[in-house]
Enzyme design. Structure first.
Site, PDB file in Angstrom:
ATOM      1  N   CYS A  68       0.836  -1.202   0.000  1.00 35.85           N
ATOM      2  CA  CYS A  68       0.000   0.000   0.000  1.00 35.85           C
ATOM      3  C   CYS A  68       0.867   1.247   0.000  1.00 35.85           C
ATOM      4  CB  CYS A  68      -0.940   0.000   1.210  1.00 35.85           C
ATOM      5  SG  CYS A  68      -2.052   1.434   1.245  1.00 35.85           S
TER       6      CYS A  68
ATOM      7  N   CYS B  90      -0.582   4.089   2.139  1.00 37.10           N
ATOM      8  CA  CYS B  90      -0.378   3.859   3.573  1.00 37.10           C
ATOM      9  C   CYS B  90       1.061   4.126   3.982  1.00 37.10           C
ATOM     10  CB  CYS B  90      -0.721   2.410   3.937  1.00 37.10           C
ATOM     11  SG  CYS B  90      -2.334   1.828   3.377  1.00 37.10           S
ATOM     12  N   ASP B  91       2.022   3.659   3.181  1.00 36.63           N
ATOM     13  CA  ASP B  91       3.414   3.582   3.632  1.00 36.63           C
ATOM     14  C   ASP B  91       4.407   4.426   2.847  1.00 36.63           C
ATOM     15  OD1 ASP B  91       2.461   1.690   5.411  1.00 36.63           O
ATOM     16  OD2 ASP B  91       2.970  -0.003   4.121  1.00 36.63           O
TER      17      ASP B  91
END
Length: 366
Positions: A186, A189-190
């Protein structure tokens, strides 16, 4: 209905499940959460429990977060908390120890910490938690019947399905070894985390999602070259998405390429061994991380078609802006139904919605 029939049972223990539990508990629905067991494809507390820093969940800016976490979460669950960033940190006697010098400026809430906080908040309002899986369901009557991994059959007036979806990976042993150490599924997300910041990165996949991941990474501040590894000589992505990838100055497409091995120094990813699908040759690619964008698999196998699902296995929401499934009294929240956003905060939002939908359904029935 007898007193043994629960008002609301929630299946799953990610952001959607705990948010549903918080709202259901505050509405006096006395929810029971079946949080699942440890399995190769998923663990209790959901996908977020696999991640490290979570910088994009509102309300958790960088700071001395661990002090709050340890004061809020029951001490008997402190063993589940990750190590605190910082050279002076040590663990002992079943409880983590810290000092202010351990909290580095970039320290954001860790995924497992955020999930433990959500769980604690739900339990504070009276949510009951059962550490078992739901193996099968019978939604044919007004009372919903669920079979647990403990061999019991439980009944409920409403059910909220929040079992999420698991990211698909390549299946390489080296990939598994570097998950959360430079391997992610992701980018949103990251991608902005320090481990990936200002480094050349690789995105594996050729669909729309892969292009979205690559463009997101390529647009970050101080972004270096983003390599897209495509196993064929063409993409599956839509034409407009292909054009975005091909024309972006920070994106380089490597056609006819697959990942043979993830290379690292034991702590972080340092590169990839890339195999040509045309001649089988192996080349080295220096990158500081790899994002796998080859799809997700919703955790819906246990339903065995009990509710309407897409061909991909995601549950269908039958009413606009509602979490209703095709079965009255059964609702779905989070990534088990959302195949588009797949974020912790959107999962929490639909968890709230599912609890409110269940509450209103019960009120109508009464």
């Amino acid at each position: 209905m007898s007193d043994s029939i629960e008002k609301t049972i929630i299946i799953g223990s990610g952001p959607a499940g705990w948010s549903a539990a918080i709202y259901a508990a505050r509405a006096n629905l006395d929810p029971v959460v079946y949080e699942g067991t440890v399995k190769a494809e998923m663990i209790p507390l959901g996908q977020l429990a696999y991640t490290t820093e979570v910088e994009n969940y509102p309300g958790f800016p960088a700071g001395n977060i661990r002090a709050f976490v340890e004061s809020a979460v029951d001490e008997n669950r402190h063993y589940n908390l990750p190590a605190i960033p910082g050279p002076e940190h040590s663990r002992g006697k079943g409880k983590s120890r810290f000092s202010l010098s351990d909290i580095t400026p970039h320290y954001a809430v860790q995924g497992i910490e955020l999930m433990e906080l959500m769980k604690q908040q739900a339990m504070n309002f009276g949510t009951r938690v059962v550490g078992e899986d739901i193996l099968s369901v019978d939604f044919s009557g007004d009372v919903k019947k669920l079979t647990t991994s403990g061999g019991n059959t439980v009944e409920a007036k409403t059910v909220i399905i929040a079992t999420g979806a698991r990211a698909n990976y390549l299946g390489l042993p080296s990939e598994e070894a570097y998950k959360n150490k430079g391997v992610s599924a992701c980018a949103v997300c990251d991608g902005a985390l320090p481990v990936f910041r200002a480094k050349p990165l690789a995105v594996v996949g050729g669909g729309d999602s892969a292009v979205e991941e690559a463009v997101y990474l390529a647009n970050l501040k101080d972004a270096k070259t983003i390599y897209m590894l495509i196993r064929r000589d063409e993409m599956r992505a839509s034409k407009v998405m292909q054009e975005r990838a091909k024309t972006h100055p920070n994106i380089e497409i490597l056609w006819n390429s697959t990942v043979e091995e993830v290379v690292g120094d034991g702590n972080l990813v340092t590169g990839l061994k890339v195999k040509s699908t045309k001649d089988g040759s192996i080349s080295d690619l220096d990158v500081g991380g790899m994002f796998v964008a080859i799809g997700h698999t919703p955790n819906t196998g246990f339903l065995d078609g009990a509710v309407e699902m897409k061909d991909s296995g995601y549950i269908v929401w039958k009413k606009p802006f509602r979490t209703n499934t095709s079965v009255e009294g059964v609702f779905a929240a989070g990534d088990v139904a959302d195949d588009y956003y797949r974020q912790a905060i959107t999962s929490s939002g639909t968890g709230c919605m599912a609890a409110l939908d269940a509450e209103r359904y019960l009120a109508e029935q009464e």
